[in-house]
Design a protein around this motif. Structure first.
Motif, PDB file in Angstrom:
ATOM      1  N   SER A  70       0.836  -1.207   0.000  1.00  0.00           N
ATOM      2  CA  SER A  70       0.000   0.000   0.000  1.00  0.00           C
ATOM      3  C   SER A  70       0.862   1.245   0.000  1.00  0.00           C
ATOM      4  N   LEU A  71       1.878   1.216   0.875  1.00  0.00           N
ATOM      5  CA  LEU A  71       2.763   2.377   0.991  1.00  0.00           C
ATOM      6  C   LEU A  71       3.408   2.653  -0.375  1.00  0.00           C
ATOM      7  N   LEU A  72       3.887   1.574  -0.984  1.00  0.00           N
ATOM      8  CA  LEU A  72       4.536   1.709  -2.283  1.00  0.00           C
ATOM      9  C   LEU A  72       3.535   2.265  -3.319  1.00  0.00           C
ATOM     10  N   PHE A  73       2.261   1.790  -3.253  1.00  0.00           N
ATOM     11  CA  PHE A  73       1.226   2.236  -4.191  1.00  0.00           C
ATOM     12  C   PHE A  73       0.954   3.723  -4.031  1.00  0.00           C
ATOM     13  N   VAL A  74       0.864   4.133  -2.743  1.00  0.00           N
ATOM     14  CA  VAL A  74       0.584   5.556  -2.492  1.00  0.00           C
ATOM     15  C   VAL A  74       1.759   6.403  -2.961  1.00  0.00           C
ATOM     16  N   ILE A  75       2.968   5.948  -2.686  1.00  0.00           N
ATOM     17  CA  ILE A  75       4.142   6.714  -3.130  1.00  0.00           C
ATOM     18  C   ILE A  75       4.099   6.854  -4.660  1.00  0.00           C
ATOM     19  N   GLY A  76       3.792   5.737  -5.334  1.00  0.00           N
ATOM     20  CA  GLY A  76       3.715   5.773  -6.797  1.00  0.00           C
ATOM     21  C   GLY A  76       2.621   6.732  -7.252  1.00  0.00           C
ATOM     22  N   GLY A  77       1.457   6.650  -6.585  1.00  0.00           N
ATOM     23  CA  GLY A  77       0.330   7.527  -6.964  1.00  0.00           C
ATOM     24  C   GLY A  77       0.704   8.977  -6.785  1.00  0.00           C
ATOM     25  N   VAL A  78       1.304   9.322  -5.625  1.00  0.00           N
ATOM     26  CA  VAL A  78       1.665  10.714  -5.373  1.00  0.00           C
ATOM     27  C   VAL A  78       2.701  11.162  -6.393  1.00  0.00           C
ATOM     28  N   CYS A  79       3.613  10.279  -6.686  1.00  0.00           N
ATOM     29  CA  CYS A  79       4.639  10.612  -7.668  1.00  0.00           C
ATOM     30  C   CYS A  79       3.985  10.921  -9.021  1.00  0.00           C
ATOM     31  N   ALA A  80       3.023  10.043  -9.428  1.00  0.00           N
ATOM     32  CA  ALA A  80       2.363  10.237 -10.719  1.00  0.00           C
ATOM     33  C   ALA A  80       1.564  11.536 -10.761  1.00  0.00           C
ATOM     34  N   VAL A  81       0.961  11.876  -9.633  1.00  0.00           N
ATOM     35  CA  VAL A  81       0.100  13.078  -9.627  1.00  0.00           C
ATOM     36  C   VAL A  81       0.939  14.336  -9.488  1.00  0.00           C
ATOM     37  N   ALA A  82       1.943  14.295  -8.637  1.00  0.00           N
ATOM     38  CA  ALA A  82       2.611  15.531  -8.253  1.00  0.00           C
ATOM     39  C   ALA A  82       3.698  15.951  -9.229  1.00  0.00           C
ATOM     40  N   ARG A  83       4.365  15.000  -9.851  1.00  0.00           N
ATOM     41  CA  ARG A  83       5.467  15.398 -10.739  1.00  0.00           C
ATOM     42  C   ARG A  83       4.933  15.888 -12.070  1.00  0.00           C
ATOM     43  N   ARG A  84       5.719  16.762 -12.730  1.00  0.00           N
ATOM     44  CA  ARG A  84       5.244  17.315 -13.983  1.00  0.00           C
ATOM     45  C   ARG A  84       5.920  16.664 -15.184  1.00  0.00           C
ATOM     46  N   SER A  85       7.046  16.016 -14.924  1.00  0.00           N
ATOM     47  CA  SER A  85       7.754  15.387 -16.041  1.00  0.00           C
ATOM     48  C   SER A  85       7.070  14.073 -16.422  1.00  0.00           C
ATOM     49  N   VAL A  86       6.918  13.864 -17.702  1.00  0.00           N
ATOM     50  CA  VAL A  86       6.280  12.646 -18.181  1.00  0.00           C
ATOM     51  C   VAL A  86       7.063  11.420 -17.706  1.00  0.00           C
ATOM     52  N   LEU A  87       8.355  11.563 -17.710  1.00  0.00           N
ATOM     53  CA  LEU A  87       9.207  10.449 -17.306  1.00  0.00           C
ATOM     54  C   LEU A  87       8.932  10.046 -15.867  1.00  0.00           C
ATOM     55  N   MET A  88       8.814  11.047 -14.993  1.00  0.00           N
ATOM     56  CA  MET A  88       8.574  10.756 -13.584  1.00  0.00           C
ATOM     57  C   MET A  88       7.178  10.160 -13.370  1.00  0.00           C
ATOM     58  N   ILE A  89       6.240  10.566 -14.200  1.00  0.00           N
ATOM     59  CA  ILE A  89       4.904   9.992 -14.075  1.00  0.00           C
ATOM     60  C   ILE A  89       4.952   8.517 -14.440  1.00  0.00           C
ATOM     61  N   LEU A  90       5.676   8.208 -15.500  1.00  0.00           N
ATOM     62  CA  LEU A  90       5.825   6.797 -15.873  1.00  0.00           C
ATOM     63  C   LEU A  90       6.470   6.012 -14.733  1.00  0.00           C
ATOM     64  N   VAL A  91       7.458   6.633 -14.084  1.00  0.00           N
ATOM     65  CA  VAL A  91       8.110   5.977 -12.939  1.00  0.00           C
ATOM     66  C   VAL A  91       7.089   5.738 -11.833  1.00  0.00           C
ATOM     67  N   GLY A  92       6.252   6.739 -11.609  1.00  0.00           N
ATOM     68  CA  GLY A  92       5.196   6.591 -10.582  1.00  0.00           C
ATOM     69  C   GLY A  92       4.274   5.424 -10.908  1.00  0.00           C
ATOM     70  N   VAL A  93       3.915   5.308 -12.174  1.00  0.00           N
ATOM     71  CA  VAL A  93       3.024   4.227 -12.570  1.00  0.00           C
ATOM     72  C   VAL A  93       3.713   2.871 -12.368  1.00  0.00           C
ATOM     73  N   GLU A  94       5.013   2.826 -12.684  1.00  0.00           N
ATOM     74  CA  GLU A  94       5.771   1.596 -12.460  1.00  0.00           C
ATOM     75  C   GLU A  94       5.751   1.205 -10.974  1.00  0.00           C
ATOM     76  N   PHE A  95       5.888   2.194 -10.131  1.00  0.00           N
ATOM     77  CA  PHE A  95       5.817   1.964  -8.681  1.00  0.00           C
ATOM     78  C   PHE A  95       4.481   1.317  -8.317  1.00  0.00           C
ATOM     79  N   MET A  96       3.438   1.865  -8.863  1.00  0.00           N
ATOM     80  CA  MET A  96       2.100   1.369  -8.513  1.00  0.00           C
ATOM     81  C   MET A  96       1.915  -0.072  -8.997  1.00  0.00           C
ATOM     82  N   LEU A  97       2.410  -0.350 -10.203  1.00  0.00           N
ATOM     83  CA  LEU A  97       2.301  -1.714 -10.725  1.00  0.00           C
ATOM     84  C   LEU A  97       3.100  -2.671  -9.847  1.00  0.00           C
ATOM     85  N   THR A  98       4.270  -2.227  -9.428  1.00  0.00           N
ATOM     86  CA  THR A  98       5.104  -3.052  -8.573  1.00  0.00           C
ATOM     87  C   THR A  98       4.415  -3.346  -7.236  1.00  0.00           C
ATOM     88  N   ALA A  99       3.774  -2.284  -6.728  1.00  0.00           N
ATOM     89  CA  ALA A  99       3.039  -2.465  -5.474  1.00  0.00           C
ATOM     90  C   ALA A  99       1.960  -3.527  -5.650  1.00  0.00           C
TER      91      ALA A  99
END
Lengths: 102, 621
Positions: free
Chosen positions: A13-42
């Motif tokens: 869950s923690l990892l999912f939330v971190i990924g979600g916040v990363c996807a929402v808060a960052r403005r770079s497309v690359l970082m959003i993709l990283v956030g999504v990867e985090f969520m999938l990993t979670a």
């Protein structure tokens, strides 16, 4: 099993939330993709933990599916990003606002 | 018989369909010819049916067309001797009017539309004349109303014609409320609605119910026949082409109301107040129309008020339960009034669309001697000069009223007698002014062979206007009255004391006609250079229009304005606009939330998913 399921789920869950916040808060497309990867990993983590806890292999199969999905997603996302950069667009997600209807 | 009746109805209908589909394609002459042929076919069928008509009525049904809850309306006809006389009169007059129209419409571009409506009108009129089923009759009743509306507003480029058409339509619709109410009551009482059923079952009705049904039909008849209080549409209806005025507003449609009362005579026998009301209103309308005709300058408006007045006499006779007398006056009026209207049409075209009789005068008589003779025949019959048709038929209606056992009919008689004097005055006023005076600024005359050709179809009408009275002369002349004998056993014969009164009434009538002639000569002889009086109360129809505008239309307009401003705009529109602006604000807020920022969209998706998950997991929210 040494680690209880609840701990695994809490980490996932923690990892999912971190990924979600990363996807929402960052403005770079690359970082959003990283956030999504985090969520999938979670999600894979939760599946594997569940599979271990219940003693069947369905969760592990799902984890393999997710890996494939994540690979496809990363490849597609990066390919689109590279294509857009070549066309002169930015990597800033706020630049992609044509659907805003102005 | 069945074939003749079906052909009589179908010929004009087929003609109307032909005109609507191909009228403008085949050209003016062929279109006029086809229209006249359709009516000629109908007239021939009417003659054949007339020849085969016995004393017992013929019932024909062409099948059912509405059926529900045990009630069914039939395309059924009741052909008796009254209908036989009526259909022959209607188709004969209509045929001559069609022939005249071919000349009258020689320059109009919408001739196909005109002949289509004219044929359709004849069809609907024959439906009224023949129908047995009251719902079927109502179809014809509304159909002539529609055709009248369409033909009054025929020249629709001019808005005032359209307004006149609407006025006629709405006024007759008001009358039709009475028809619908009476129809509903009839169906409720008998489970069916036919003239036969109503006549047979009238005696089983309670007197109150019979009177209510009778009053309903009477109200409808008043509207259709332009009687008080629903008379104000007819003078405005003169906006239509003149042959239309002759066909609809003299010969046929306005007499449909009287005809309905004749057909309902068995019912009215059980509802005496209805007959008395009809007679009183008829007498009052006769007087009213004659007064108003005195104040008009437009030749067609004089004739229109005269029609209102003459139909009043028919109501007088029908209300006195003398069906033969009413039918007789209906026929003579159809002949002389359509003759006068068509003469007026020629006069107007000859004077370059000038309607004012004070601009016609002696030059018209010198240029159109044939027209002058024709008009003289019509005017003599209308004024009731002795031994013309109008003289006999009007005297008959007055004798009915005089000898009716109910004393209230004396009032109707008095009004009718006074109206007879005024009739002679306004007829000869029109006659002397339009044909003898030497006006200061005469309308320029127009001499076309077509105008002289248009006189041809009028000669048979002129003959009938002068001579048809001998079809039913009063007893004292010792000539066999054909119409009375023909209708013997179909209608109630004239009671003996009415026969005796006829000599007195006819003498009085002759005296009044000559008195009117002398009065009109005194005031309007050419030597006096008659000048039009300024427009006054009589010109405005005794203020009936103004009264309706002030007492009915103005409150209604205020109510409508209130409903519009206060209810519609403030309450309903306010609520709708408030709701709309609220929704618009809301959607603006939502729109800003989704304003293309992908981060915001993602956050919204996550929030929503979190909320759904929370709801699934814990049953929150």
């Amino acid at each position: 099993m040494n680690v209880p399921l609840s701990h695994v789920l809490a980490v996932a869950s923690l990892l999912f939330v971190i990924g979600g916040v990363c996807a929402v808060a960052r403005r770079s497309v690359l970082m959003i993709l990283v956030g999504v990867e985090f969520m999938l990993t979670a999600a894979s983590l939760a599946f594997v933990g569940g599979a271990l806890a219940h003693g069947n292999l369905d969760g592990q199969a799902a984890a393999i599916l997710i890996m494939g999905l994540a690979a496809a997603e990363a490849a597609l996302g990066l390919a689109l990003l590279v294509h857009a950069k070549r066309g002169g667009a930015t990597a800033d997600i706020d630049g992609y606002d044509r659907l805003g209807g102005q | 018989m069945h074939t003749a009746l079906a052909l009589m109805l179908l010929c004009p209908l087929a003609g109307a369909v032909f005109q609507a589909g191909w009228g403008s394609a085949v050209g003016r002459r062929a279109s006029a010819l086809a229209a006249a042929l359709a009516v000629a076919g109908s007239f021939a069928a009417a003659l054949v049916a007339f020849a085969g008509c016995g004393v017992a009525p013929t019932h024909v049904s062409f099948g059912a067309w509405l059926a529900f809850d045990g009630f069914s309306a039939q395309f059924s006809l009741l052909y008796d001797r009254i209908a036989a006389v009526m259909t022959v009169t209607v188709t004969f007059t209509a045929l001559l009017i069609h022939l005249y129209s071919a000349g009258y419409m020689r320059e109009d571009k919408s001739y196909a539309r005109y002949f289509c409506y004219l044929n359709l009108f004849v069809f609907f009129m024959l439906v009224i004349a023949l129908a047995d089923d009251l719902v079927f009759l109502f179809l014809g009743w509304e159909g002539v109303g529609f055709c009248s509306f369409a033909l009054i507003g025929f020249w629709h480029e001019d808005t005032k014609n359209v307004v006149a058409g609407c006025k006629a339509f709405i006024t007759t619709r008001i009358g039709d409320l009475g028809y619908v109410a009476a129809l509903g009551l009839t169906i409720a009482s008998f489970g069916e609605a036919s003239l036969t059923g109503l006549s047979a079952g009238a005696e089983t009705l309670s007197p109150g119910l019979a009177a209510v049904i009778g009053f309903g039909f009477l109200f409808a008849a008043l509207g259709k026949s332009a009687q008080l209080p629903l008379s104000s549409w007819l003078p405005d209806a003169m906006a239509g082409p003149t042959p239309v005025s002759a066909l609809i507003h003299a010969a046929t449609m306005v007499t449909a109301g009287v005809y309905l009362l004749m057909r309902l005579d068995p019912l009215l026998a059980y509802a005496p107040p209805v007959g008395a009301t009809a007679a009183l209103l008829g007498g009052a309308t006769a007087l009213y129309g004659a007064c108003c005709a005195l104040g008009q300058r437009d030749v067609k408006r004089i004739l229109a008020y005269s029609t209102v007045s003459q139909v009043g006499y028919m109501f007088l006779a029908a209300g006195s339960a003398d069906v033969t007398g009413a039918l007789f006056h209906l026929q003579t009026h159809a002949f002389f009034k359509s003759l006068l209207f068509m003469c007026a049409g020629i006069m107007i075209q000859a004077c370059h669309e000038e309607h004012d009789i004070f601009r016609m005068g002696a030059p018209l008589r010198r240029r159109y001697p044939g027209l002058f003779v024709l008009f003289s025949c019509g005017a003599a019959a209308l004024a009731g000069i002795p031994f013309t048709s109008g003289y006999f038929s009007k005297g008959r209606t007055l004798a009915d009223a005089l000898t009716h056992p109910d004393p209230i009919f004396l009032l109707a008689f008095a009004m009718g007698t006074l109206a007879a004097l005024l009739t002679a005055v306004y007829v000869f006023r029109m006659y002397f002014v339009a044909f003898f005076a030497e006006p200061a600024d005469p309308a320029p005359l127009h001499d076309a062979p077509a105008l002289h050709a248009m006189e041809l179809p009028l000669w048979p009408l002129a003959l009938l206007a002068v001579g048809y009275g001998f079809a039913n002369p009063p007893e004292f002349l010792h000539i066999r009255p054909w119409l009375d004998h023909y209708l013997l056993g179909v209608t109630t014969p004239l009671p003996p004391h009415a026969v005796q009164a006829e000599l007195f009434v006819e003498s009085l009538d002759a005296l009044l006609a000559f008195l009117g002639l002398v009065i009109a000569w005194h005031f309007y002889r050419p030597a006096r250079h008659p000048a039009p009086a300024p427009d006054g109360l009589l010109t405005a129809g005794l203020g009936l229009d103004a009264l309706y505008l002030k007492r009915l239309a103005a409150p209604y307009a205020r109510l409508a304005a209130f409903a519009w401003r206060a209810i519609d705009e403030d309450v309903l529109d306010g609520a709708a606009l408030g709701l709309a602006s609220g929704l618009s604000g809301l959607s603006g807020a939502v729109g800003r939330a989704g304003g293309g920022r992908i981060a915001v969209s993602l956050a919204a998706v996550f929030t929503a998913v979190a909320a759904i998950l929370a709801w699934v997991a814990f049953g929150w929210l």
